[in-house]
Write a protein that holds these residues in place. Structure first.
Motif, PDB file in Angstrom:
ATOM      1  N   THR A 261       0.840  -1.204   0.000  1.00  0.00           N
ATOM      2  CA  THR A 261       0.000   0.000   0.000  1.00  0.00           C
ATOM      3  C   THR A 261       0.871   1.249   0.000  1.00  0.00           C
ATOM      4  O   THR A 261       1.837   1.339   0.755  1.00  0.00           O
ATOM      5  CB  THR A 261      -0.922   0.012   1.241  1.00  0.00           C
ATOM      6  OG1 THR A 261      -1.683  -1.194   1.265  1.00  0.00           O
ATOM      7  CG2 THR A 261      -1.862   1.203   1.206  1.00  0.00           C
TER       8      THR A 261
ATOM      9  N   GLU B 163      -9.286   4.916  -3.819  1.00  0.00           N
ATOM     10  CA  GLU B 163      -8.364   3.789  -3.848  1.00  0.00           C
ATOM     11  C   GLU B 163      -8.179   3.342  -5.290  1.00  0.00           C
ATOM     12  O   GLU B 163      -9.139   3.240  -6.046  1.00  0.00           O
ATOM     13  CB  GLU B 163      -8.900   2.636  -3.010  1.00  0.00           C
ATOM     14  CG  GLU B 163      -8.951   2.951  -1.535  1.00  0.00           C
ATOM     15  CD  GLU B 163      -9.415   1.769  -0.697  1.00  0.00           C
ATOM     16  OE1 GLU B 163      -9.843   0.733  -1.262  1.00  0.00           O
ATOM     17  OE2 GLU B 163      -9.358   1.893   0.535  1.00  0.00           O
TER      18      GLU B 163
ATOM     19  N   ILE C 238      -3.609   4.755  -2.341  1.00  0.00           N
ATOM     20  CA  ILE C 238      -4.644   5.606  -1.760  1.00  0.00           C
ATOM     21  C   ILE C 238      -4.265   7.033  -2.131  1.00  0.00           C
ATOM     22  O   ILE C 238      -3.223   7.532  -1.724  1.00  0.00           O
ATOM     23  CB  ILE C 238      -4.744   5.404  -0.250  1.00  0.00           C
ATOM     24  CG1 ILE C 238      -5.126   3.952   0.030  1.00  0.00           C
ATOM     25  CG2 ILE C 238      -5.763   6.373   0.351  1.00  0.00           C
ATOM     26  CD1 ILE C 238      -5.123   3.556   1.468  1.00  0.00           C
TER      27      ILE C 238
END
Length: 99
Positions: free
Chosen positions: A68, A86, A95
């Protein structure tokens, strides 16, 4: 940075323009309570430029072995759509916040 420093003070570190082995530079790398976060900051210059920024962030995530990552897009257009979304690129989750 001014916002982040008091939060991570004593609990982690923040690196600005951290250099990778292949001489590229990430905007922000934050180590906080045993986790690592990579943040890319971009000024909005159109969809193509934004997509290159997303690809750049994905490459940094590959380098740091993370799933991430975070991108902050500074958009000065009057008709912008601010918010957080997202984006999935392969096995990575980006993100992105548009401000």
């Amino acid at each position: 940075m001014l916002f982040l420093k008091p939060i991570i003070n004593g609990e982690g570190n923040c690196y600005v323009e951290a250099e990778t082995r292949n001489r590229e530079r990430t905007d922000l790398v934050i180590d906080y309570r045993g986790e690592q976060f990579v943040i890319e900051c971009k000024i909005w210059r159109g969809n193509a430029y934004n997509e290159r920024g997303e690809s750049q962030l994905k490459a940094y995530l590959d380098y740091f072995h993370l799933k991430t990552g975070y991108m902050i897009s500074f958009n000065f257009n009057k008709k912008k759509e601010p918010g957080v979304k997202e984006i999935v690129l392969g096995d990575k989750l980006l993100i992105e916040a548009v401000v």
